[in-house]
Design an enzyme around this catalytic site. Structure first.
Site, mmCIF file in Angstrom:
data_model
loop_
_atom_site.group_PDB
_atom_site.id
_atom_site.type_symbol
_atom_site.label_atom_id
_atom_site.label_comp_id
_atom_site.label_asym_id
_atom_site.label_seq_id
_atom_site.Cartn_x
_atom_site.Cartn_y
_atom_site.Cartn_z
ATOM 1 N N ASP A 172 -3.067 -18.104 2.387
ATOM 2 C CA ASP A 172 -4.245 -18.762 1.800
ATOM 3 C C ASP A 172 -4.796 -19.805 2.773
ATOM 4 O OD1 ASP A 172 -1.849 -20.068 1.353
ATOM 5 O OD2 ASP A 172 -2.280 -20.647 -0.722
ATOM 6 N N LYS A 213 3.383 -15.351 2.873
ATOM 7 C CA LYS A 213 3.297 -16.154 1.646
ATOM 8 C C LYS A 213 4.734 -16.507 1.263
ATOM 9 C CE LYS A 213 1.016 -17.947 -1.850
ATOM 10 N NZ LYS A 213 0.133 -19.132 -1.686
ATOM 11 N N ASP A 231 -5.296 -6.509 5.925
ATOM 12 C CA ASP A 231 -6.492 -5.821 5.439
ATOM 13 C C ASP A 231 -7.573 -6.850 5.100
ATOM 14 O OD1 ASP A 231 -8.182 -3.854 4.480
ATOM 15 O OD2 ASP A 231 -7.193 -3.699 2.528
ATOM 16 N N TYR A 258 0.812 -1.212 0.000
ATOM 17 C CA TYR A 258 0.000 0.000 0.000
ATOM 18 C C TYR A 258 0.847 1.263 0.000
ATOM 19 C CZ TYR A 258 -3.958 -3.097 1.100
ATOM 20 O OH TYR A 258 -4.913 -4.092 1.076
ATOM 21 N N ASP A 290 -11.075 -8.260 7.610
ATOM 22 C CA ASP A 290 -12.475 -8.226 7.172
ATOM 23 C C ASP A 290 -13.101 -9.612 7.301
ATOM 24 O OD1 ASP A 290 -12.193 -5.546 6.444
ATOM 25 O OD2 ASP A 290 -13.401 -5.798 4.628
HETATM 26 C C1 IPM Z 1 -8.989 -0.518 6.195
HETATM 27 C C2 IPM Z 1 -9.443 0.066 4.896
HETATM 28 C C3 IPM Z 1 -8.312 0.897 4.328
HETATM 29 C C4 IPM Z 1 -7.107 -0.009 4.175
HETATM 30 C C5 IPM Z 1 -8.624 1.629 3.019
HETATM 31 C C6 IPM Z 1 -9.825 2.543 3.179
HETATM 32 C C7 IPM Z 1 -7.437 2.381 2.487
HETATM 33 O O1 IPM Z 1 -9.822 -0.957 4.027
HETATM 34 O O2 IPM Z 1 -8.685 0.257 7.108
HETATM 35 O O3 IPM Z 1 -8.937 -1.734 6.307
HETATM 36 O O4 IPM Z 1 -7.042 -0.783 3.241
HETATM 37 O O5 IPM Z 1 -6.244 0.026 5.012
HETATM 38 MG MG MG Z 2 -9.863 -2.868 4.886
#
Ligand code: IPM
Ligand code: MG
Length: 366
Positions: A227, A195, A251, A146, A255
Site C-alpha cells: 500500500d 504485505k 499486476d 492467480y 499498471d
Molecule cells: C496482465 C493482465 C493479465 C494478468 C490478465 C489478462 C490475466 O492483466 O498481463 O497484467 O493479470 O496477468
Molecule cells: Mg494486468
C-alpha cells in the site's frame, strides 16, 4: 540467422499493433541480415470463436516449438462480450494464464520509463518528475493468487467464494535472484514489495528475499509494504530501480507505474523462464473500445519485439536500433492519440498519427 517467432495477435487492438511490430522486425531483419519466420498462434477470444477454448494443446505445442512468442493482447469488454458469459476457465484470460504456466514463464519484466519527449503526457507535477524516472517491475508470474485453488459455493445458505494465495520458498528464490541479477545491470537497487504486516506468504517472501540478498552485497535492497508502494509511485517514482514483487501486487503496481509514465501504450514486457525462450507482450490490454479504428499506439508492442531481440536472441544492437528509432520518432513530434499533450498550447508542436503510420515512421528511422 533465422528465428522462429510464434505470433499471438489476439483480440481488440492486438492484430493491429502486432502487424506494426512484425513490420519493424522485418525491417530490422533486412537491415541486419536476419530472417524472422512467423507462425500465427490462436489464443484468447479469437481462439474461443474458432475452437471453443481460449488456448488449445496444439497452440501450446506451437508456442513451445518457437524460439520466442510475440503477443498483442487478448480479451474483450467484460460487460458486453459473450466470451464473459462462459465459465471462468474458458474465458480469454484463462488462455494467457495457462500459457504462462505451461511454459513456466515465472519472471515478468515490466520496464516503466519516462521519455523526455512525453513529459507533457505524464500526469505528475514537474517538481515530482524532476529529470524523469526509469524503473523495472519484476513480477512473479506463475504463482500466488492467480494460480491457487479457487471455488465458489454455498455454505450454510450463503454464497461464498475462495481464492488461495500460496508461495513456496523455491518460487520466491528464483524470482528474487532474477530481480537482483537485473538490478546489477541497472542501478543496483531492489525494492521488494509485500504485505508482511498481514500475510504469511509475504512474511516468507521477505525472509527468502533477505537470504538471496546476502549473495548480492553490492546491491542495496529494502522492503516496502504494497500500500505504501502504491503511494510512493505517485509521490516519488524516482526512488525506484527494480521493484520485486508477487503476482497480484505486480499486476496492479505495473499498471500504476505505466500510467505514471503517461500512457500504458508505451510499455513493453517480457515473460521469461529458465531458458532463452520468452513471451513478449505490451503491458496494456486489448482496448476493445478503440479496436479496429487504426488509432492504437503500437509502440509498446514494438518495444516488446525489441526486448525479444535482446533477451531471447541476444541481438542487442538490433534491439537498441529499435529503441533509438522510437525515441527519434517522439523527438520528431509524432504521437498517437493516447500520448498527445493534454495542453492545447503544446499541440502545435506535435502531429497526431495512427497505428500504421507510427509503424512506418519507426521503420524509416532504423
Ligand atoms: C496482465 C493482465 C493479465 C494478468 C490478465 C489478462 C490475466 O492483466 O498481463 O497484467 O493479470 O496477468
Ligand atoms: Mg494486468
Amino acid at each position: 540467422m533465422e528465428y522462429k517467432v510464434g505470433v499471438i495477435s489476439g483480440d481488440g487492438i492486438g492484430p493491429g499493433v502486432v502487424a506494426e511490430a512484425k513490420k519493424v522486425l522485418d525491417h530490422v531483419g533486412e537491415k541486419y541480415g536476419h530472417t524472422f519466420c512467423y507462425t500465427e498462434i490462436l489464443m484468447g477470444g479469437v481462439s474461443i470463436d474458432a475452437t471453443g477454448e481460449p488456448l488449445t494443446d496444439e497452440a501450446i505445442e506451437q508456442a513451445k516449438a518457437s524460439d520466442a512468442v510475440l503477443m498483442g493482447s487478448i480479451g474483450g469488454n467484460t460487460q458486453t462480450s459473450p466470451w464473459y458469459q462462459l465459465p471462468p476457465n474458458l474465458r480469454p484470460e484463462a488462455g494467457l494464464l495457462k500459457l504462462r504456466k505451461a511454459l513456466n514463464l515465472f519472471a515478468n519484466l515490466r520496464p516503466a520509463y519516462l521519455y523526455e519527449e512525453l513529459k507533457e503526457a505524464c500526469p505528475l507535477r514537474d517538481s515530482i518528475i524532476g529529470d524523469g524516472f526509469d524503473m523495472m517491475i519484476m513480477r512473479e508470474l506463475t504463482g500466488g493468487l492467480y494460480f491457487g485453488e479457487r471455488e465458489t459455493k454455498e455454505i450454510d445458505g450463503v454464497m461464498t467464494a475462495k481464492d488461495c494465495l500460496t508461495y513456496n520458498e523455491n518460487e520466491i528464490r528464483r524470482i528474487a535472484k532474477r530481480g537482483f541479477d537485473i538490478a546489477r545491470k541497472r542501478r543496483n537497487k531492489v525494492t521488494s514489495v509485500d504485505k508482511a504486516n498481514v500475510l504469511d506468504s509475504s512474511r516468507l517472501w521477505r525472509k527468502v528475499v533477505e537470504e538471496v540478498a546476502e549473495d548480492y552485497p553490492d546491491v542495496t535492497y529494502e522492503h516496502m509494504l504494497v500500500d505504501n508502494c502504491a503511494m510512493q509511485l505517485v509521490k516519488d517514482p524516482k526512488q525506484f530501480d527494480v521493484i520485486l514483487t508477487e503476482n497480484m501486487f505486480g499486476d496492479i503496481l505495473s499498471d500504476e507505474a505505466s500510467m505514471v509514465t503517461g500512457s500504458i501504450g508505451m510499455l513493453s514486457s517480457a515473460s521469461l523462464n529458465d531458458t532463452k525462450f520468452g513471451l513478449y507482450e505490451p503491458s496494456g490490454g486489448s482496448a476493445p473500445d478503440i479496436a479496429g479504428k487504426g488509432i492504437a499506439n503500437p509502440i509498446a508492442t514494438i518495444l516488446s519485439a525489441a526486448m525479444m531481440l535482446r533477451y531471447s536472441f541476444d541481438l542487442d544492437e538490433e534491439a537498441s536500433a529499435i529503441e533509438q528509432a522510437v525515441k527519434q520518432v517522439l523527438k520528431d513530434g509524432f504521437r498517437t492519440i493516447d500520448i498527445m499533450p493534454q495542453d492545447e498550447s503544446e499541440k502545435q508542436w506535435v502531429t497526431q498519427i495512427g497505428t500504421k503510420d507510427m509503424g512506418n515512421k519507426i521503420c524509416e528511422r532504423i
